[in-house]
Design an enzyme around this catalytic site. Structure first.
Site, short mmCIF file in Angstrom:
data_model
loop_
_atom_site.label_atom_id
_atom_site.label_comp_id
_atom_site.label_asym_id
_atom_site.label_seq_id
_atom_site.Cartn_x
_atom_site.Cartn_y
_atom_site.Cartn_z
N GLY A 62 0.83 -1.22 0.00
CA GLY A 62 0.00 0.00 0.00
C GLY A 62 0.85 1.25 0.00
N GLY A 63 1.96 1.19 -0.75
CA GLY A 63 2.99 2.22 -0.66
C GLY A 63 2.71 3.51 -1.41
N GLY A 65 0.11 5.47 -0.94
CA GLY A 65 -0.79 6.33 -0.20
C GLY A 65 -0.06 7.51 0.42
CD GLN A 66 -1.26 11.60 5.00
OE1 GLN A 66 -2.17 10.90 5.46
NE2 GLN A 66 -0.85 12.71 5.58
CG ASP A 88 -0.68 1.02 -3.82
OD1 ASP A 88 -1.82 0.70 -4.23
OD2 ASP A 88 -0.51 1.75 -2.83
CB ILE A 89 -3.67 -2.53 -6.26
CG1 ILE A 89 -4.37 -1.53 -5.34
CG2 ILE A 89 -3.47 -3.87 -5.55
CD1 ILE A 89 -5.79 -1.92 -4.98
CG ASP A 106 -4.90 -7.42 -4.65
OD1 ASP A 106 -5.08 -7.17 -3.44
OD2 ASP A 106 -5.84 -7.62 -5.44
CE1 TYR A 195 -7.53 2.74 9.17
CE2 TYR A 195 -8.16 4.39 10.80
CZ TYR A 195 -7.20 3.80 9.99
OH TYR A 195 -5.91 4.28 10.01
CB ILE A 225 0.34 11.07 9.53
CG1 ILE A 225 0.39 9.89 10.52
CG2 ILE A 225 1.74 11.46 9.06
CD1 ILE A 225 1.15 10.15 11.82
#
Ligand SMILES: NC(=O)c1ccc[n+]([C@@H]2O[C@H](COP(=O)([O-])OP(=O)(O)OC[C@H]3O[C@@H](n4cnc5c(N)ncnc54)[C@H](O)[C@@H]3O)[C@@H](O)[C@H]2O)c1
Ligand SMILES: C[C@@H](O)[C@H](N)C(=O)O
Length: 373
Positions: A62-63, A65-66, A88-89, A106, A195, A225
């Site tokens: 999931g790299g 993302g933010q 990431d996907i 994935d 979540y 963050i």
């Protein structure tokens, strides 16, 4: 040996805590014959663990993302560009694709994940894939799949290949019945978002794998963050990033939380440093496997006041989003991270004034460059 004594010994080994000095790691997973997943009989295991002198070989899920790109840059400075694989996907933008190894992964595809770990001889895994609090409420079944099923895949791969595994948790792992001011490491956790539920599950599963299989699981509960060069992915604390962008662009900001909503927050540099520090901490210094970490706590009103010191014409208005507000009202207001400070020396660098100056400088210089071009 009498049966009762034998059982007590086995239970002691499984449930004992490293803090008591009597902890014996459970035998490696492959010898237990009770693997969490059916391992093919012909699977050839080799220990992917590393000695203290080896550089880790890192995979980040999931790299894009933010937080992931910043983490990859940070770790590459330390361990070398080619030692850190971002995955990431989604399709990476050019500058990220050319900045170091990138691979499609994935986390719902267990075989793909295992192949990546084996082919690249991964030793450290940072598991960042997730659906955050607000987008999770908008798509509960996807959040359940990514945040819970995906985590199971990651845990199994990590346990089977002796990885050191970092999974971030969050202030969102607490709920309205938790003490909110301050919130300690150990207290009631009954979050009301998918979540939060998935993150409590991750904390408990990671700790279970640690005590049951000896998995080197490490987890920090991050506050909201705040980063300048990456966009947040649909959380409740997103306002605290967007405010800087809008203040520089238009001098105005419409906030989706009430002015008095107090939440724990942290600048990304502190977050990335905390993450590496807990990963590098000697195992014997960790009295727990899941720690709160914190830097500051503020409300939208406090943040606006600080921005006003730099941009006197700045105006903030409020248009409350009821979903986000309900989530924020159930989260900690202040986070007690004294255990992290005591056990492995956590210390933040950025308080509110430094955060605001840094963020406005970043966006300000960005805008000046854009205007000059
Ligand atoms: N950003 C914060 O304020 C914050 C605070 C606390 C905890 N965290 C945690 O830190 C981690 C990273 O947060 P972030 O803000 O970068 O999240 P983000 O939402 O910005 O990024 C998550 C990434 O996961 C990817 N993803 C989604 N489904 C996937 C799948 N099936 N396989 C692989 N990747 C998939 C997405 O494409 C996205 O790039 C998350 O676990 C989050 O819960 C973040
Ligand atoms: C706090 C954190 O987990 C994330 N930024 C969210 O708001 O959902």
């Amino acid at each position: 040996m009498p049966l009762a004594r034998m059982l007590r010994q086995v239970a002691g080994q499984m449930l004992g805590s490293p803090a008591c000095g009597c902890w014996m790691p459970a035998p490696p997973l492959r010898f237990l014959g009770t693997s969490p997943r059916q391992i093919p009989a012909d699977a050839s295991f080799h220990s992917a663990s590393f000695s203290g002198t080896d550089q880790p070989r890192v995979l980040i899920t999931g790299g894009l993302g933010q937080l992931g790109v910043g983490l990859a840059n940070f770790l590459r400075k330390r361990f070398g560009k080619d030692s850190v694989i971002l995955s990431d996907i989604r399709k990476p933008p050019d500058h990220i694709f050319h900045s170091g190894p990138f691979i499609y992964s994935d986390i719902l595809d267990y075989k793909n994940l295992r192949e990546i770990v084996v082919n690249n001889r991964i030793t450290w895994l940072f598991h960042y894939s997730a659906l955050l609090s607000a987008v999770g409420e908008a798509n509960v079944s996807l959040a359940r799949a990514v945040n819970i099923t995906g985590l199971h895949n990651v845990l199994d791969v990590a346990a089977e290949h002796n990885l050191r595994l970092f999974v971030p948790s969050t202030i969102g792992a607490f709920g309205p019945t938790s003490p909110r001011n301050p919130t300690p490491d150990l207290c009631v956790q009954r979050p009301r978002t998918i979540y939060g539920v998935s993150k409590v599950h991750a904390e408990l599963m990671g700790e279970y794998y640690h005590y049951r299989y000896g998995l080197d699981f490490r987890c920090l509960r991050y506050p909201g963050i705040i980063s300048a060069d990456s966009q947040p992915g649909g959380g409740t604390t997103d306002y605290a990033v967007q405010i800087f962008h809008d203040a520089i662009k238009s001098g105005k900001f419409e906030c989706n939380l009430k002015p008095s909503t107090r939440l724990p927050m942290m600048y990304i540099d502190d977050c990335l440093r905390a993450t590496l520090e807990v990963m590098e901490a000697p195992a014997e210094s960790l009295s727990m496997r899941t720690y709160n970490v914190n830097a500051m706590s503020f409300t939208p009103e406090d943040l606006a006041q600080e921005v006003l010191k730099h941009i006197p014409e700045f105006q903030i208005t409020y248009n409350v989003d009821s979903v986000r507000q309900a989530i924020a009202d159930s989260w900690p207001m202040n986070f007690d991270d004294s255990n992290a400070r005591k056990d492995w020396g956590w210390k933040h660098d950025f308080d509110l004034p430094e955060l605001v100056t840094t963020m406005l400088n970043f966006y300000g210089s960005d805008t000046r460059i854009a205007q000059a071009n």
